[in-house]
Design a protein around this motif. Structure first.
Motif, PDB file in Angstrom:
ATOM      1  N   PHE A 214      43.642  44.649  47.275  1.00  0.00           N
ATOM      2  CA  PHE A 214      42.637  43.695  46.825  1.00  0.00           C
ATOM      3  C   PHE A 214      43.353  42.638  45.997  1.00  0.00           C
ATOM      4  O   PHE A 214      44.396  42.903  45.383  1.00  0.00           O
ATOM      5  CB  PHE A 214      41.534  44.369  46.005  1.00  0.00           C
ATOM      6  N   ARG A 215      42.806  41.419  45.984  1.00  0.00           N
ATOM      7  CA  ARG A 215      43.446  40.326  45.242  1.00  0.00           C
ATOM      8  C   ARG A 215      42.628  39.884  44.037  1.00  0.00           C
ATOM      9  O   ARG A 215      43.037  38.980  43.305  1.00  0.00           O
ATOM     10  CB  ARG A 215      43.675  39.131  46.162  1.00  0.00           C
ATOM     11  N   GLY A 216      41.473  40.483  43.815  1.00  0.00           N
ATOM     12  CA  GLY A 216      40.635  40.160  42.672  1.00  0.00           C
ATOM     13  C   GLY A 216      39.765  41.347  42.315  1.00  0.00           C
ATOM     14  O   GLY A 216      39.541  42.243  43.137  1.00  0.00           O
ATOM     15  N   ALA A 217      39.272  41.374  41.054  1.00  0.00           N
ATOM     16  CA  ALA A 217      38.441  42.480  40.589  1.00  0.00           C
ATOM     17  C   ALA A 217      37.293  41.924  39.756  1.00  0.00           C
ATOM     18  O   ALA A 217      37.504  41.107  38.864  1.00  0.00           O
ATOM     19  CB  ALA A 217      39.258  43.462  39.761  1.00  0.00           C
ATOM     20  N   ILE A 218      36.076  42.376  40.073  1.00  0.00           N
ATOM     21  CA  ILE A 218      34.889  41.998  39.309  1.00  0.00           C
ATOM     22  C   ILE A 218      34.320  43.254  38.670  1.00  0.00           C
ATOM     23  O   ILE A 218      34.082  44.251  39.340  1.00  0.00           O
ATOM     24  CB  ILE A 218      33.823  41.335  40.210  1.00  0.00           C
ATOM     25  N   MET A 219      34.108  43.192  37.347  1.00  0.00           N
ATOM     26  CA  MET A 219      33.665  44.355  36.591  1.00  0.00           C
ATOM     27  C   MET A 219      32.408  44.000  35.801  1.00  0.00           C
ATOM     28  O   MET A 219      32.486  43.366  34.751  1.00  0.00           O
ATOM     29  CB  MET A 219      34.784  44.837  35.669  1.00  0.00           C
ATOM     30  N   PHE A 220      31.252  44.403  36.315  1.00  0.00           N
ATOM     31  CA  PHE A 220      29.967  44.191  35.657  1.00  0.00           C
ATOM     32  C   PHE A 220      29.619  45.450  34.865  1.00  0.00           C
ATOM     33  O   PHE A 220      29.293  46.479  35.436  1.00  0.00           O
ATOM     34  CB  PHE A 220      28.865  43.923  36.682  1.00  0.00           C
ATOM     35  N   SER A 221      29.700  45.369  33.550  1.00  0.00           N
ATOM     36  CA  SER A 221      29.235  46.448  32.667  1.00  0.00           C
ATOM     37  C   SER A 221      29.925  47.775  32.944  1.00  0.00           C
ATOM     38  O   SER A 221      29.318  48.725  33.459  1.00  0.00           O
ATOM     39  CB  SER A 221      27.716  46.634  32.785  1.00  0.00           C
TER      40      SER A 221
END
Length: 519
Positions: A214-221
């Motif tokens: 993966f080239r990006g990471a999104i972390m919601f809460s």
């Protein structure tokens, strides 16, 4: 079959939410590594063109309970992928600390039927011609992860079954992204709540894979490197497992694991509820490494851009509305990890806030800061300190107008962001979606753009200054209400020092937790 596993729901290559009424225009097909599938082309509210939708795709063979999942067995006849697969079996804990089953099950649990056979994913892709370079891909990992049997008969390295399921899903994306027009080199993993904690785990677990999948990471809460959210189970401590085994009559058998495999899923869930047992990940140094906070400080993680944030009142949907304050403090701010003086100072600050009128208000605010906002902010700052780009947001919008009046006390609750993102945007309820106010409609579209912009170009960011940039300390984006202005559709940069002012109350506590709880 396998109880205690986590399904990963995928959106490939872009997130799309379909309305209830489908209008097929053609029959889309895809050739996967395991075999051909056919889906359906649907019209979406507010969309320019139809979207190809493939639902209930198996990314693993039918699982065996308490065993590692395997790749799906190949097939030759086209598989009809037009219906959602079942959700994984869930446990809803009901005790004096939790918000209660009426909230956990009645409010948060609105998915399809549950089953142990739940390792399926759902893919959405544009119907427009695939560009030669392939489209960006986003892989969404939902919350409510449930997959960590700590049995003495299971090798330690095989206890974190839910995380292995997710790794299998990540591998599946790499193998099959191009079948949907996606580029496996442009994958972003995105998680919410327990799914966000999983994203942090994967950033640690794939640290030695170059390039990572993966080239990006999104972390919601959610994250698992700072504070109590990072607490893991001791692999040598099997009292919880033994308690459940005894409750279902498997404690005195010669082959306890085989016995537990024969018990029905509903009986296991009932036993866990009766014994007040939950199973959490084990620090096995395979899927979950030790010293995760220190690994972040030293840059020993998969270095990819990060988009992260929390919600203004996370705790209101996660703390019992009739909480006993002594129980709350003894459970989360317990001695000797937290001294009486520290606990007193924390209570004094929150009780001095005129907006916090009841014990529930105070407990929910402490829970929000201590468990969610402050650790997430620390993680974003650690990422920036190792020159790993990070963008942070503070979700400050209320969705209470969309729910019954009796739930108004929830405020700006945990999960508000994805509730808005995954709703079907419309002004009219009879159009097949949730009737949003004009402000929420505009704000929801903006928020989708934030996610889309980051997925398309993680290094370009979501549309506001990165943490630690030249704009610091004004490097956190307030998304939503600004003073008397409600749900402003755009970022308002706020001073991190002011936003996190109460985090100083926990500065001396987090290192103690890191040493004695997270180690």
């Amino acid at each position: 079959m396998k109880l205690l596993t986590a399904a990963s729901r995928l959106a490939l290559p872009i997130l799309a939410v379909a309305k209830d009424d489908n209008y097929p225009t053609h029959v889309p097909a895809a050739a996967l590594e395991s075999g051909p599938i056919v889906g359906v082309s649907v019209e979406l509210l507010d969309s320019i063109s139809p979207v190809n939708r493939f639902l209930g795709i198996p990314y693993a063979s039918r699982p065996e309970r308490f065993s590692r999942a395997k790749k799906p067995k190949p097939w030759t006849k086209p598989l009809e992928a037009t219906e959602f697969g079942p959700s994984c079996t869930q446990l809803f804990t009901n005790n004096e600390l939790s918000p209660g089953v009426e909230i956990l099950q009645g409010f948060f649990d609105n998915g399809p039927p549950e089953s142990e056979d739940c390792l399926y994913m759902n893919a959405f892709a544009p119907t427009s011609p695939q560009p030669p370079e392939g489209r960006p891909v986003v892989l969404f990992i939902h919350g409510g992860v449930f997959g960590f049997p700590n049995s003495p008969d299971i090798p330690v390295e095989n206890t974190n079954l839910g995380l292995y399921d997710q790794q299998l899903a990540i591998e599946w994306v790499q193998a099959n992204a191009r079948a949907f027009g996606g580029d496996p080199g442009k994958v972003t993993i995105w998680g919410e709540s327990a799914g966000s904690m999983s994203v942090d785990v994967h950033l640690n677990a794939y640290r030695n894979v170059h390039p990572p999948p993966f080239r990006g990471a999104i972390m919601f809460s959610g994250q698992v490197s700072v504070g109590l959210l990072g607490a893991t189970a001791n692999s040598q401590e099997q009292r919880s497992w033994d308690a459940v085994a005894q409750a279902v009559g498997c404690n005195s058998t010669d082959d306890q694991l085989s016995c537990m495999r024969q018990v029905s899923a509903s009986d296991l869930i009932d036993a866990m509820s009766a014994t007040q047992v939950t199973f959490t990940p084990v620090t096995d140094n395979v899927t979950v490494p030790r010293g995760r906070a220190q690994r972040w400080r030293e840059g020993k993680i998969a270095k990819v851009p990060v988009l992260t944030g929390t919600i203004a009142q996370e705790g209101r949907a996660l703390v019992n509305r009739h909480i006993n304050m002594s129980l709350f403090l003894d459970s989360y701010l317990t001695e000797p990890l937290v001294t009486k003086e520290q606990r007193g100072a924390i209570l004094d600050v929150y009780r001095a806030d005129p907006a916090l009128e009841t014990n529930f208000d105070v407990a929910a605010a402490i829970y929000t800061d201590y468990f969610w906002q402050c650790p997430q902010g620390i993680l974003a700052n650690m990422s920036a300190s190792i020159d790993n780009p990070a963008w942070r947001f503070y979700f400050n919008a209320s969705l209470i107008s969309l729910f019954p009046k009796e739930l108004a006390w929830l405020g700006k609750f945990h999960g508000s962001d994805v509730s808005l993102l995954f709703s079907t945007p419309t002004f009219e309820g009879d159009a097949g979606g949730v009737p949003l106010t004009p402000q929420l409609y505009t704000f929801g579209n903006y928020l989708r753009g934030v996610v889309g912009r980051f997925v398309k170009n993680p290094r370009g960011g979501p549309g506001w200054p990165a943490v630690g940039s030249r704009y610091a300390p004004f490097d956190v984006a307030n998304l939503g209400d600004v003073g008397s202005e409600v749900t402003v559709a755009g970022p308002t940069m706020v001073d991190q020092r002011v936003l996190d002012a109460r985090c100083g109350l926990y500065e001396a506590i987090y290192p103690v937790l890191e040493k004695y709880v997270l180690s």
